[in-house]
Design a protein around this motif. Structure first.
Motif, PDB file in Angstrom:
ATOM      1  N   ALA A  74      23.082  -6.444 -27.607  1.00 18.75           N
ATOM      2  CA  ALA A  74      23.718  -7.128 -26.468  1.00 18.75           C
ATOM      3  C   ALA A  74      22.845  -8.299 -26.047  1.00 18.75           C
ATOM      4  N   PHE A  75      23.475  -9.378 -25.648  1.00 22.69           N
ATOM      5  CA  PHE A  75      22.751 -10.513 -25.075  1.00 22.69           C
ATOM      6  C   PHE A  75      23.695 -11.306 -24.188  1.00 22.69           C
ATOM      7  N   TYR A  87      19.644  -0.678 -21.717  1.00 19.63           N
ATOM      8  CA  TYR A  87      19.698   0.765 -21.903  1.00 19.63           C
ATOM      9  C   TYR A  87      21.078   1.178 -22.370  1.00 19.63           C
ATOM     10  N   ILE A  88      21.125   2.300 -23.056  1.00 16.12           N
ATOM     11  CA  ILE A  88      22.391   2.921 -23.418  1.00 16.12           C
ATOM     12  C   ILE A  88      22.666   4.014 -22.390  1.00 16.12           C
ATOM     13  N   LEU A  89      23.875   3.989 -21.844  1.00 20.67           N
ATOM     14  CA  LEU A  89      24.337   5.031 -20.932  1.00 20.67           C
ATOM     15  C   LEU A  89      25.502   5.752 -21.597  1.00 20.67           C
ATOM     16  N   GLU A 143      31.671   8.155 -23.149  1.00 20.87           N
ATOM     17  CA  GLU A 143      31.870   6.747 -23.485  1.00 20.87           C
ATOM     18  C   GLU A 143      30.516   6.049 -23.454  1.00 20.87           C
ATOM     19  N   ILE A 144      30.274   5.211 -24.461  1.00 18.52           N
ATOM     20  CA  ILE A 144      29.014   4.485 -24.563  1.00 18.52           C
ATOM     21  C   ILE A 144      29.093   3.213 -23.724  1.00 18.52           C
ATOM     22  N   PHE A 145      28.121   3.041 -22.836  1.00 14.71           N
ATOM     23  CA  PHE A 145      27.974   1.832 -22.035  1.00 14.71           C
ATOM     24  C   PHE A 145      26.620   1.213 -22.340  1.00 14.71           C
ATOM     25  N   ILE A 146      26.528  -0.094 -22.193  1.00 15.80           N
ATOM     26  CA  ILE A 146      25.240  -0.789 -22.250  1.00 15.80           C
ATOM     27  C   ILE A 146      24.937  -1.245 -20.837  1.00 15.80           C
ATOM     28  N   TRP A 147      23.776  -0.887 -20.348  1.00 18.59           N
ATOM     29  CA  TRP A 147      23.331  -1.317 -19.019  1.00 18.59           C
ATOM     30  C   TRP A 147      22.386  -2.476 -19.238  1.00 18.59           C
ATOM     31  N   TYR A 148      22.868  -3.677 -19.003  1.00 25.24           N
ATOM     32  CA  TYR A 148      22.137  -4.909 -19.294  1.00 25.24           C
ATOM     33  C   TYR A 148      21.356  -5.346 -18.060  1.00 25.24           C
ATOM     34  N   ASP A 154      22.113  -7.423 -13.842  1.00 23.88           N
ATOM     35  CA  ASP A 154      22.504  -6.032 -13.615  1.00 23.88           C
ATOM     36  C   ASP A 154      23.988  -5.928 -13.945  1.00 23.88           C
ATOM     37  N   ILE A 155      24.262  -5.769 -15.253  1.00 20.07           N
ATOM     38  CA  ILE A 155      25.637  -5.817 -15.734  1.00 20.07           C
ATOM     39  C   ILE A 155      25.914  -4.550 -16.541  1.00 20.07           C
ATOM     40  N   LEU A 156      26.995  -3.895 -16.235  1.00 15.80           N
ATOM     41  CA  LEU A 156      27.423  -2.696 -16.935  1.00 15.80           C
ATOM     42  C   LEU A 156      28.479  -3.096 -17.971  1.00 15.80           C
TER      43      LEU A 156
END
Length: 171
Positions: A74-75, A87-89, A143-148, A154-156
């Protein structure tokens, strides 16, 4: 081989304890690293949901013998990654909580090749995450989320990818 024990004035018990400590030190260090790597926590992110400004992909989410392994990237478009904190949530679909799993940055030079048009450095955008099955509930979907959180964001990021931790079949 143990000529040191025949030397007068050497405390045999002290030497034995020293050898035991030296031999057990790598085991203790490995165990501490494993226990730290295996930590998870329940979080409730307050970040905004991705509105297209974060480019991302979950390359692989596979189940292993002891857990799940997730490779992603992610970027933020047109932004160099200076401070990497992604992080992976895993969101339990039957509950309203997110499991924060141990995630680490993975160098991905292929991102700079694939997105070379704007001259930004996205190579720090790789994410590697692993979670032990003991931290997840059998029969649940996550469900896989990326916490950027990189560079003050601070973007989910919902990825749309699902991990299904199936019940073990009884034989």
């Amino acid at each position: 081989m143990f000529e040191i024990f025949k030397t007068p004035g050497i405390n045999k018990n002290a030497v034995k304890i020293f050898f035991i400590l030296i031999c057990s030190l790598p085991i203790i260090v490995s165990l501490l690293i494993f226990l730290d790597y295996d930590k998870v926590s329940i979080v409730h992110p307050k970040g905004v949901v991705n509105n297209g400004e974060i480019a991302f992909c979950v390359d692989d989410a596979k189940e292993g013998t002891f857990g799940f392994i997730i490779d992603a990237w992610a970027f933020k478009n047109s932004e160099d990654m200076k401070t990497v904190q992604n992080y992976i949530l895993l969101k339990d679909k039957s509950k309203d909580n997110y499991v924060l799993i141990n995630s680490s940055m993975m160098k991905r030079n292929d991102l700079n090749v694939a997105f070379a048009g704007d001259g930004k450095d996205y190579s720090n955008g790789g994410i590697y995450a692993r979670v032990n099955k003991s931290h997840l509930e059998k029969g649940h979907e996550y469900e896989i989320f990326i916490w950027y959180l990189s560079d003050g964001n601070d973007i989910l990021v919902p990825t749309g990818k699902i991990i299904n931790y199936k019940e073990e079949s009884k034989k």
